[in-house]
Scaffold this motif. Structure first.
Motif, short mmCIF file in Angstrom:
data_model
loop_
_atom_site.label_atom_id
_atom_site.label_comp_id
_atom_site.label_asym_id
_atom_site.label_seq_id
_atom_site.Cartn_x
_atom_site.Cartn_y
_atom_site.Cartn_z
N UNK A 1 -23.06 44.68 -67.65
CA UNK A 1 -22.74 44.57 -69.07
C UNK A 1 -21.68 45.57 -69.51
N UNK A 2 -21.32 46.51 -68.64
CA UNK A 2 -20.40 47.57 -69.05
C UNK A 2 -18.95 47.10 -69.06
N UNK A 3 -18.11 47.87 -69.75
CA UNK A 3 -16.68 47.58 -69.83
C UNK A 3 -16.00 48.09 -68.58
N UNK A 4 -15.17 47.23 -67.98
CA UNK A 4 -14.44 47.64 -66.79
C UNK A 4 -12.98 47.92 -67.15
N UNK A 5 -12.31 48.60 -66.23
CA UNK A 5 -10.90 48.94 -66.44
C UNK A 5 -10.04 47.70 -66.25
N UNK A 6 -8.85 47.74 -66.89
CA UNK A 6 -7.93 46.62 -66.80
C UNK A 6 -7.58 46.31 -65.35
N UNK A 7 -7.70 45.03 -64.99
CA UNK A 7 -7.40 44.47 -63.67
C UNK A 7 -8.39 44.87 -62.59
N UNK A 8 -9.53 45.43 -62.96
CA UNK A 8 -10.60 45.60 -61.97
C UNK A 8 -11.05 44.21 -61.50
N UNK A 9 -11.32 44.11 -60.20
CA UNK A 9 -11.72 42.83 -59.61
C UNK A 9 -13.07 43.00 -58.91
N UNK A 10 -13.95 42.04 -59.10
CA UNK A 10 -15.24 42.00 -58.41
C UNK A 10 -15.33 40.70 -57.62
N UNK A 11 -15.67 40.80 -56.35
CA UNK A 11 -15.91 39.63 -55.51
C UNK A 11 -17.31 39.73 -54.94
N UNK A 12 -18.04 38.63 -54.94
CA UNK A 12 -19.42 38.68 -54.47
C UNK A 12 -19.82 37.45 -53.69
N UNK A 13 -20.80 37.63 -52.80
CA UNK A 13 -21.46 36.54 -52.10
C UNK A 13 -22.89 36.50 -52.59
N UNK A 14 -23.28 35.38 -53.19
CA UNK A 14 -24.61 35.24 -53.80
C UNK A 14 -25.49 34.31 -52.98
N UNK A 15 -26.74 34.69 -52.85
CA UNK A 15 -27.74 33.85 -52.20
C UNK A 15 -28.78 33.48 -53.25
N UNK A 16 -28.86 32.19 -53.56
CA UNK A 16 -29.73 31.73 -54.63
C UNK A 16 -31.02 31.16 -54.06
N UNK A 17 -32.16 31.53 -54.67
CA UNK A 17 -33.47 31.05 -54.22
C UNK A 17 -34.19 30.44 -55.43
N UNK A 18 -34.38 29.12 -55.37
CA UNK A 18 -35.07 28.43 -56.46
C UNK A 18 -36.49 28.08 -56.02
N UNK A 19 -37.48 28.49 -56.81
CA UNK A 19 -38.88 28.25 -56.50
C UNK A 19 -39.33 26.93 -57.12
N UNK A 20 -39.68 25.97 -56.28
CA UNK A 20 -40.01 24.62 -56.74
C UNK A 20 -41.43 24.62 -57.32
N UNK A 21 -41.59 24.30 -58.61
CA UNK A 21 -42.94 24.29 -59.21
C UNK A 21 -43.73 23.05 -58.79
N UNK A 22 -45.02 23.20 -58.68
CA UNK A 22 -45.88 22.08 -58.26
C UNK A 22 -45.84 20.91 -59.25
N UNK A 23 -45.70 21.22 -60.53
CA UNK A 23 -45.82 20.16 -61.55
C UNK A 23 -44.66 19.16 -61.50
N UNK A 24 -43.55 19.53 -60.86
CA UNK A 24 -42.40 18.64 -60.82
C UNK A 24 -42.17 18.02 -59.46
N UNK A 25 -43.21 18.00 -58.63
CA UNK A 25 -43.04 17.49 -57.27
C UNK A 25 -43.48 16.04 -57.09
N UNK A 26 -44.15 15.46 -58.07
CA UNK A 26 -44.65 14.10 -57.90
C UNK A 26 -44.83 13.42 -59.25
#
Length: 330
Positions: free
Chosen positions: A60-85
């Motif tokens: 949420x902080x302010x970055x300096x002009x032309x600062x660059x961030x590159x990231x590799x994200x691994x997403x994990x979604x937890x499947x709820x039982x109520x939406x399986x059938x």
């Protein structure tokens, strides 16, 4: 719709007497496919919104002009039982019936790989259809790339992209872009206490596809083997963070609006030589287009090693989605 069929068959020199029963049966089959597709794929498109909404804001902080961030994200979604059938009854269908039963419980796209046979009579021929399988996973994993560039006035340009990921019996892809603006820069008392506030606006597109109904007939395959959910999401987010040496703790509130569209996207069937069935089904699928609003919370922690950052994020509401990210700033 029947008038369109009759005109089409007349142009192609089909006999009306040979085609009337087929047209009526195909109309009933389209109704059945429409009912089933809504119940089957909607849980996955709802989940796709959570998968794409998480981890837009790394800090949420302010970055300096032309600062660059590159990231590799691994997403994990937890499947709820109520939406399986979901439950189906013979009364839900116009052409099809459940083989050997009056009702059954079948998997959604997020469910297991259990199948039920549906049978029906198409122009005097019995057809047999296996209900589609679900992904049969408790946790859905997909990677995506993240980038941010700081521009003027405490504003950042955000980008998120994933290649098409092959899941079990399905595919998933997301891409999007957004803007983040730092608010705490206008309150010096917050900056001196290392408290940061920001807002962000983003857009993302999610495409999730599943194997659907493989229907073989005397007229060939009907071409409804794959169905896709296409989701456009516009998101507003407010984040606050507190820095403690090399750690930044963030909390956020997310509101988004998503438009859901559905299409048959597999190869066209042999029946297309006679009747443009896939086109007609896609027109009917417009009846289950929908728009939904979601509100969710998000918490995360970010730890710094020199210019490398490790961040864990959890978004929660109707579903729970987590994200682990490794980022580099330069």
């Amino acid at each position: 719709m029947k008038r369109f069929f009759i005109l089409f068959l007349f142009v192609t020199n089909f006999s009306f007497s040979q085609s009337e029963e087929l047209l009526q049966d195909l109309g009933y089959l389209i109704d059945d496919a429409l009912f089933f597709s809504d119940k089957y794929i909607t849980p996955a498109t709802d989940a796709a919104v959570y998968q794409s909404s998480s981890a837009w804001v790394t800090s949420a902080k302010k970055r300096k002009l032309w600062d660059v961030t590159l990231g590799i994200n691994s997403n994990f979604f937890f499947v709820p039982n109520r939406d399986r059938e979901f439950k189906i009854n013979n009364s839900d269908f116009s052409l099809l019936t459940i083989d050997g039963a009056t009702s059954a419980t079948v998997p959604t796209s997020l469910g297991n790989d259990y199948q039920v046979d549906l049978i029906g009579d198409l122009d005097g021929e019995q057809i047999r259809i296996e209900t589609p399988r679900g992904i049969d996973q408790n946790i859905v994993f997909y990677p995506h790339l993240y980038g941010a560039v700081s521009v003027w006035y405490g504003t950042e340009i955000l980008v998120k992209y994933s290649p098409k990921v092959n899941l079990k019996k399905s595919q998933y892809q997301v891409y999007g872009f957004g803007l983040k603006h730092n608010i705490s820069q206008y309150f010096k008392s917050l900056e001196t206490r290392k408290i940061n506030l920001s807002t962000s606006l983003s857009y993302s597109n999610e495409d999730v596809s599943f194997d659907f109904l493989d229907v073989q007939t005397n007229y060939g395959n009907l071409g409804i083997n794959q169905i896709s959910g296409l989701v456009d999401t516009f998101q507003f987010q407010i984040n606050a963070s507190k820095e403690y040496k090399n750690v930044e703790f963030l909390g956020g509130i997310i509101a988004n609006v998503s438009d859901f569209k559905y299409q048959l996207t597999g190869p066209k069937g042999a029946i297309e030589e006679t009747i443009p069935l896939q086109k007609l089904l896609n027109q009917r699928l417009e009846e289950i287009y929908k728009t939904k609003t979601n509100f969710m919370g998000e918490i995360s922690g970010r730890y710094q090693f020199s210019k490398i950052y490790v961040q864990t994020t959890i978004a929660f509401g109707k579903f729970v989605n987590s994200n682990v990210s490794v980022q580099y700033e330069f």
